[in-house]
Scaffold this active site. Structure first.
Site, PDB file in Angstrom:
ATOM      1  N   GLU A 116       2.663 -14.455  12.724  1.00  0.00           N
ATOM      2  CA  GLU A 116       2.458 -14.501  11.274  1.00  0.00           C
ATOM      3  C   GLU A 116       2.288 -13.089  10.725  1.00  0.00           C
ATOM      4  O   GLU A 116       1.588 -12.283  11.324  1.00  0.00           O
ATOM      5  CB  GLU A 116       1.198 -15.328  10.950  1.00  0.00           C
ATOM      6  CG  GLU A 116       1.258 -16.741  11.498  1.00  0.00           C
ATOM      7  CD  GLU A 116      -0.066 -17.492  11.312  1.00  0.00           C
ATOM      8  OE1 GLU A 116      -0.972 -16.980  10.632  1.00  0.00           O
ATOM      9  OE2 GLU A 116      -0.177 -18.603  11.863  1.00  0.00           O
ATOM     10  N   LYS A 118       0.603 -10.179   8.919  1.00  0.00           N
ATOM     11  CA  LYS A 118      -0.808  -9.972   8.578  1.00  0.00           C
ATOM     12  C   LYS A 118      -0.883  -9.551   7.112  1.00  0.00           C
ATOM     13  O   LYS A 118      -0.502  -8.444   6.744  1.00  0.00           O
ATOM     14  CB  LYS A 118      -1.427  -8.902   9.470  1.00  0.00           C
ATOM     15  CG  LYS A 118      -2.929  -8.775   9.274  1.00  0.00           C
ATOM     16  CD  LYS A 118      -3.544  -7.939  10.389  1.00  0.00           C
ATOM     17  CE  LYS A 118      -5.055  -7.959  10.367  1.00  0.00           C
ATOM     18  NZ  LYS A 118      -5.653  -7.527   9.117  1.00  0.00           N
ATOM     19  N   ASP A 120      -2.259  -8.403   3.605  1.00  0.00           N
ATOM     20  CA  ASP A 120      -3.281  -7.418   3.269  1.00  0.00           C
ATOM     21  C   ASP A 120      -4.011  -7.846   2.003  1.00  0.00           C
ATOM     22  O   ASP A 120      -3.741  -7.369   0.912  1.00  0.00           O
ATOM     23  CB  ASP A 120      -2.640  -6.038   3.094  1.00  0.00           C
ATOM     24  CG  ASP A 120      -3.671  -4.940   3.211  1.00  0.00           C
ATOM     25  OD1 ASP A 120      -4.829  -5.247   3.532  1.00  0.00           O
ATOM     26  OD2 ASP A 120      -3.320  -3.775   2.977  1.00  0.00           O
ATOM     27  N   TYR A 227      -3.665 -20.117   6.696  1.00  0.00           N
ATOM     28  CA  TYR A 227      -3.226 -19.905   8.071  1.00  0.00           C
ATOM     29  C   TYR A 227      -4.195 -20.380   9.139  1.00  0.00           C
ATOM     30  O   TYR A 227      -3.957 -20.200  10.311  1.00  0.00           O
ATOM     31  CB  TYR A 227      -2.909 -18.425   8.300  1.00  0.00           C
ATOM     32  CG  TYR A 227      -3.972 -17.459   7.820  1.00  0.00           C
ATOM     33  CD1 TYR A 227      -5.251 -17.459   8.351  1.00  0.00           C
ATOM     34  CD2 TYR A 227      -3.678 -16.519   6.826  1.00  0.00           C
ATOM     35  CE1 TYR A 227      -6.221 -16.577   7.920  1.00  0.00           C
ATOM     36  CE2 TYR A 227      -4.642 -15.619   6.380  1.00  0.00           C
ATOM     37  CZ  TYR A 227      -5.920 -15.655   6.933  1.00  0.00           C
ATOM     38  OH  TYR A 227      -6.876 -14.781   6.502  1.00  0.00           O
ATOM     39  N   LYS A 316      -0.990  -3.916  14.596  1.00  0.00           N
ATOM     40  CA  LYS A 316      -0.934  -3.281  13.279  1.00  0.00           C
ATOM     41  C   LYS A 316       0.318  -2.424  13.121  1.00  0.00           C
ATOM     42  O   LYS A 316       0.781  -1.790  14.075  1.00  0.00           O
ATOM     43  CB  LYS A 316      -2.164  -2.379  13.096  1.00  0.00           C
ATOM     44  CG  LYS A 316      -3.466  -3.135  13.199  1.00  0.00           C
ATOM     45  CD  LYS A 316      -3.876  -3.719  11.874  1.00  0.00           C
ATOM     46  CE  LYS A 316      -4.520  -2.670  11.062  1.00  0.00           C
ATOM     47  NZ  LYS A 316      -5.687  -3.017  10.323  1.00  0.00           N
ATOM     48  N   CYS A 410      10.049  32.198 -12.281  1.00  0.00           N
ATOM     49  CA  CYS A 410      10.671  31.461 -11.179  1.00  0.00           C
ATOM     50  C   CYS A 410      10.126  32.013  -9.862  1.00  0.00           C
ATOM     51  O   CYS A 410      10.144  33.225  -9.647  1.00  0.00           O
ATOM     52  CB  CYS A 410      12.192  31.636 -11.232  1.00  0.00           C
ATOM     53  SG  CYS A 410      13.005  31.051  -9.736  1.00  0.00           S
ATOM     54  N   CYS A 413      13.180  33.998  -8.086  1.00  0.00           N
ATOM     55  CA  CYS A 413      13.847  35.190  -8.618  1.00  0.00           C
ATOM     56  C   CYS A 413      13.064  35.880  -9.732  1.00  0.00           C
ATOM     57  O   CYS A 413      13.529  36.853 -10.301  1.00  0.00           O
ATOM     58  CB  CYS A 413      15.259  34.839  -9.097  1.00  0.00           C
ATOM     59  SG  CYS A 413      15.264  33.863 -10.618  1.00  0.00           S
ATOM     60  N   CYS A 428      14.478  27.301 -14.122  1.00  0.00           N
ATOM     61  CA  CYS A 428      14.859  28.697 -13.961  1.00  0.00           C
ATOM     62  C   CYS A 428      16.230  28.870 -14.592  1.00  0.00           C
ATOM     63  O   CYS A 428      17.168  28.158 -14.228  1.00  0.00           O
ATOM     64  CB  CYS A 428      14.899  29.064 -12.480  1.00  0.00           C
ATOM     65  SG  CYS A 428      15.737  30.632 -12.179  1.00  0.00           S
ATOM     66  N   CYS A 434      20.000  33.101  -9.110  1.00  0.00           N
ATOM     67  CA  CYS A 434      18.706  32.841  -8.457  1.00  0.00           C
ATOM     68  C   CYS A 434      18.977  32.429  -7.019  1.00  0.00           C
ATOM     69  O   CYS A 434      19.721  31.480  -6.772  1.00  0.00           O
ATOM     70  CB  CYS A 434      17.965  31.727  -9.206  1.00  0.00           C
ATOM     71  SG  CYS A 434      16.538  31.084  -8.300  1.00  0.00           S
TER      72      CYS A 434
HETATM   73  S1  IVH Z   1      -6.222 -15.480  11.398  1.00  0.00           S
HETATM   74  C1  IVH Z   1      -9.805 -16.080  14.037  1.00  0.00           C
HETATM   75  N1  IVH Z   1      -3.943 -14.988  10.245  1.00  0.00           N
HETATM   76  O1  IVH Z   1      -6.902 -10.400   9.001  1.00  0.00           O
HETATM   77  C2  IVH Z   1      -8.576 -15.735  13.292  1.00  0.00           C
HETATM   78  N2  IVH Z   1      -5.811 -13.597   9.696  1.00  0.00           N
HETATM   79  O2  IVH Z   1      -8.442  -8.786  10.926  1.00  0.00           O
HETATM   80  C3  IVH Z   1      -8.838 -15.524  11.873  1.00  0.00           C
HETATM   81  N3  IVH Z   1      -5.325 -11.883   8.028  1.00  0.00           N
HETATM   82  O3  IVH Z   1     -10.067 -11.692   8.294  1.00  0.00           O
HETATM   83  C4  IVH Z   1      -7.800 -14.834  11.142  1.00  0.00           C
HETATM   84  N4  IVH Z   1      -3.219 -12.415   7.718  1.00  0.00           N
HETATM   85  O4  IVH Z   1      -8.329 -11.586   6.386  1.00  0.00           O
HETATM   86  C5  IVH Z   1      -5.216 -14.617  10.366  1.00  0.00           C
HETATM   87  N5  IVH Z   1      -1.862 -14.685   9.273  1.00  0.00           N
HETATM   88  C6  IVH Z   1      -3.150 -14.322   9.394  1.00  0.00           C
HETATM   89  C7  IVH Z   1      -3.711 -13.250   8.655  1.00  0.00           C
HETATM   90  C8  IVH Z   1      -5.046 -12.917   8.844  1.00  0.00           C
HETATM   91  C9  IVH Z   1      -4.206 -11.607   7.356  1.00  0.00           C
HETATM   92  C10 IVH Z   1      -6.596 -11.149   7.866  1.00  0.00           C
HETATM   93  C11 IVH Z   1      -7.803 -12.029   7.611  1.00  0.00           C
HETATM   94  C12 IVH Z   1      -8.740 -11.709   8.716  1.00  0.00           C
HETATM   95  C13 IVH Z   1      -8.295 -10.355   9.151  1.00  0.00           C
HETATM   96  C14 IVH Z   1      -8.682 -10.105  10.584  1.00  0.00           C
END
Ligand code: IVH
Length: 688
Positions: A116, A118, A120, A227, A316, A410, A413, A428, A434
């Protein structure tokens, strides 16, 4: 009961159902069912029914997303199941060690993972009782969060009631985030009101969720993807994460469509690369990839640590933003004399590379972002994009921070610079006199899309200038192998290769020449169109000279008529052309290029009478003849060759390895011709 109340109740129920379906279709499935006007009309009808008879109000009514008054504070919410964090893998090795631990723990050769993105944003816990959304909380410290129910209710992608069969109690966890488009809109609105802008979508989302007044949260473009599962009562867990996500979808909850399943570590790494490549185009920020063991029973076996589970990891991405210090600002002179500020930074690792310079664009931008020398700044480098200073960390400004001003001379030059009226752009005026402009102009002249002279890069060009060998493009062709060998570190073979490259480049095309001359605002496309339209250098020169006489006309449309007859040429480009071609020094420069042996064939100008007259062509891919030759055949037959495919294109001539233009043609239903088909068309008799 009021008269007609049962009718109203039935209508209210019908309206609730239709509005809820529309929200689900729009915000969760991304497949709108009705337009905004229809939605608003139904919502207003429901509001009217509910205010006439308050007994009709249901907590899960779409009218109740923004309800109640500001709570004043966010009450603490203990999490029945702690909201754990994830361990991080910072490189491939760390991910592979995680996979090895999982495989060993389970005694298997390879394991199936859910992959999945991650997200932000901010983790939230959503509690549903008998299908109804009753409480939403932040993660807090993982043990206790804050009650933000009223704010979360305003997210239209969050169902107030689950679809289908729902258990007595279930907690669903996910991420609230702000997509880029909404973030840009919000910041523009903030700036227009003179309010503080947000540094990134995550901060903006956090701010929105912590609004005391849900009315304000409602105006912020927040999204949700779920998720994970929290606590539950009377719910039989599915066997896998895949099945869990399918259940969430069936309940009408939004699930990220980018989630995928991977069998084994190699497939996981392939997903990582794929998402990393997609990242710059995604409509929201992601900062890595989360891998979760798919089988829930296997998770039980592996167990959890206090902070994070053993069955999941976040791999990451390299951070796209980092903080560093702005040591100094220098000014660079570009090809057209524009003087641009460049940040010198304390080196910092960001976006997968060490960055010590970043563009600052112009003084306007510096003022807008309030950048001072000595500031701690946030540097951003996304994908292949040039690093830029995104924002200043104001509370870390040292007392001796210095403001940034345009130089009066400049830096290359020492000519007095010309400033725009608002004093934000400096230029310039010295032109090729130049050294910095000369260097940039010559590099442009030899570049691949211009005269395409191989082997003369930045350093060699600088040496040639420093040794007084070249002061304008024509001088390049007088460079000999001997003079090259006299320069540092240049062997006989390399010198001979470069002289051969120069010799070869003398035979060029009008389009390449026009582009290579570096006329302001004349890019490759415009150069190409001008060459097609005028055919000969002299014809373009004559048009510019004739148009010069119209420069003073009062009405826009009476100025530069000959140049503006060319597709893509507007009044500004026309003025640049007239200015350039009216300069005797520029004409002398072209004359000296001819004397040095640079030559180009005339281009057949589209004849009005031909089998292809009035037809627009785009050429793409590799054909048996050079592109210029194919274009000449088409124009000789009356056709016009243009750069990009649109609905106005009649034919796309596609050779081998034709890519995006061919795809676009197919999408737009434009006829695609192969080589043979083109030859046939060229032979066709003039239509009557
Ligand atoms: S699962 C025990 N799935 O990442 C597992 N977290 O560093 C719980 N996050 O606090 C998290 N996308 O805010 C999970 N697809 C994803 C995620 C995700 C972002 C964030 C979430 C969590 C943090 C952990």
């Amino acid at each position: 009961m009021k008269p007609g109340a049962s009718d109203s109740a039935a209508r209210a129920a019908e309206l609730r159902r239709r509005l809820t379906d529309a929200e689900h279709a729009y915000y969760v499935l991304d497949q709108p069912q009705m337009d905004d006007a229809e939605y608003d009309a139904l919502l207003r009808e429901l509001q009217a029914l509910e205010s006439a008879d308050p007994e009709l109000v249901r907590p899960d009514s779409p009218t109740q997303r923004v309800g109640g008054s500001p709570s004043g504070a966010f009450a603490p919410v203990p999490h029945r199941v702690p909201m754990r964090s994830l361990n991080n893998a910072l490189d491939e090795g760390e991910f592979l060690s995680f996979d090895r631990r999982v495989c060993e723990g389970l005694g298997r050769a390879h394991v199936t993972y859910m992959v999945e993105p991650k997200l932000d944003g901010l983790a939230v816990n959503l509690r549903y009782e008998h299908g109804r959304f009753v409480q939403g909380a932040t993660r807090g410290d993982g043990q206790t969060g804050e009650d933000i129910t009223a704010n979360l209710r305003t997210l239209r992608s969050l169902p107030l009631r689950l679809r289908g069969q729902a258990p007595p109690m279930v907690e669903v966890r996910g991420e609230v985030f702000m997509p880029h488009a909404g973030f840009a809109r919000l910041n523009a609105e903030q700036a227009a009101r003179g309010d503080r802008t947000f540094v990134n979508p995550r901060n903006a989302a956090a701010g929105a969720l912590r609004q005391i007044d849900p009315q304000l949260t409602a105006q912020r473009p927040l999204q949700l993807y779920v998720y994970a599962l929290g606590a539950s009562d009377g719910y039989t867990l599915p066997a896998t994460q895949q099945a869990l996500l399918a259940q969430f979808r069936d309940w009408g909850l939004p699930v990220n469509p980018l989630n995928a399943v991977a069998e084994g570590a190699d497939a996981c790494l392939a997903c990582y690369e794929k998402l990393l490549a997609q990242r710059p185009q995604l409509p929201f920020d992601i900062d890595g990839v989360v891998y979760k063991v798919d089988a829930l029973a296997a998770r039980e076996e592996l167990g959890e640590l206090a902070r994070a589970p053993r069955w999941a990891i976040a791999y990451k991405f390299p951070a796209e933003e980092a903080q560093t210090r702005l040591l100094d600002v220098e000014f660079q002179v570009g090809r057209t004399g524009a003087i641009t500020p460049v940040a010198r930074l304390a080196p910092v690792f960001v976006g997968g590379a060490t960055v010590s310079n970043a563009t600052l664009h112009n003084l306007d931008e510096i003022r807008r972002k309030d950048i001072h020398i000595g500031d701690t700044v946030i540097v951003r480098r996304a994908g292949d994009v040039i690093p830029e200073v995104k924002a200043v960390v104001i509370d870390q400004r040292p007392t001796d921070a210095r403001t940034i001003d345009l130089p009066s001379q400049c830096p290359a030059c020492r000519s007095e610079v010309e400033r725009s009226d608002d004093a934000v752009v400096a230029r310039c005026p010295a032109g090729l006199g130049c050294p910095a402009q000369l260097h940039a102009a010559l590099l442009h002249f030899v570049s691949r899309r211009a005269l395409d002279i191989e082997g003369i890069g930045d350093k060699l060009m600088q040496q040639l200038i420093d040794h007084g060998r070249v002061a304008e493009p024509a001088d390049l062709f007088a460079v000999t192998a001997e003079s090259l060998m006299a320069l540092e570190r240049m062997g006989e073979k390399s010198a001979a290769n470069r002289v051969a490259a120069l010799d070869k480049a003398k035979s060029t095309t009008l389009a390449r020449l026009l582009y290579g001359l570096g006329i302001r605002d004349v890019g490759e496309r415009t150069a190409d169109t001008l060459a097609q339209h005028f055919g000969r250098y002299e014809a373009l020169l004559a048009a510019c000279q004739a148009d010069a006489a119209t420069a003073g006309e009062e009405k826009d449309k009476d100025r530069y008529p000959r140049l503006r007859a060319v597709a893509d040429v507007g009044p500004e480009v026309a003025k640049r052309l007239v200015d350039w071609f009216s300069d005797p020094q520029k004409q002398a420069m072209v004359q000296r290029l001819r004397e040095a042996g640079v030559h180009w064939p005339d281009v057949a100008v589209a004849s009005a009478e031909g089998p292809l007259s009035g037809r627009r062509f785009v050429i793409t891919g590799t054909l048996p003849e050079a592109r210029d030759a194919v274009a000449a055949r088409i124009t000789a037959a009356g056709g016009q060759v243009v750069g990009s495919v649109s609905r106005k294109t009649d034919y796309v001539v596609a050779g081998e390895a034709a890519g995006s233009k061919r795809v676009k043609a197919e999408q737009l239903g434009v006829t695609v011709l192969g080589w043979e088909a083109l030859l046939k068309l060229l032979d066709a008799p003039t239509p009557v």
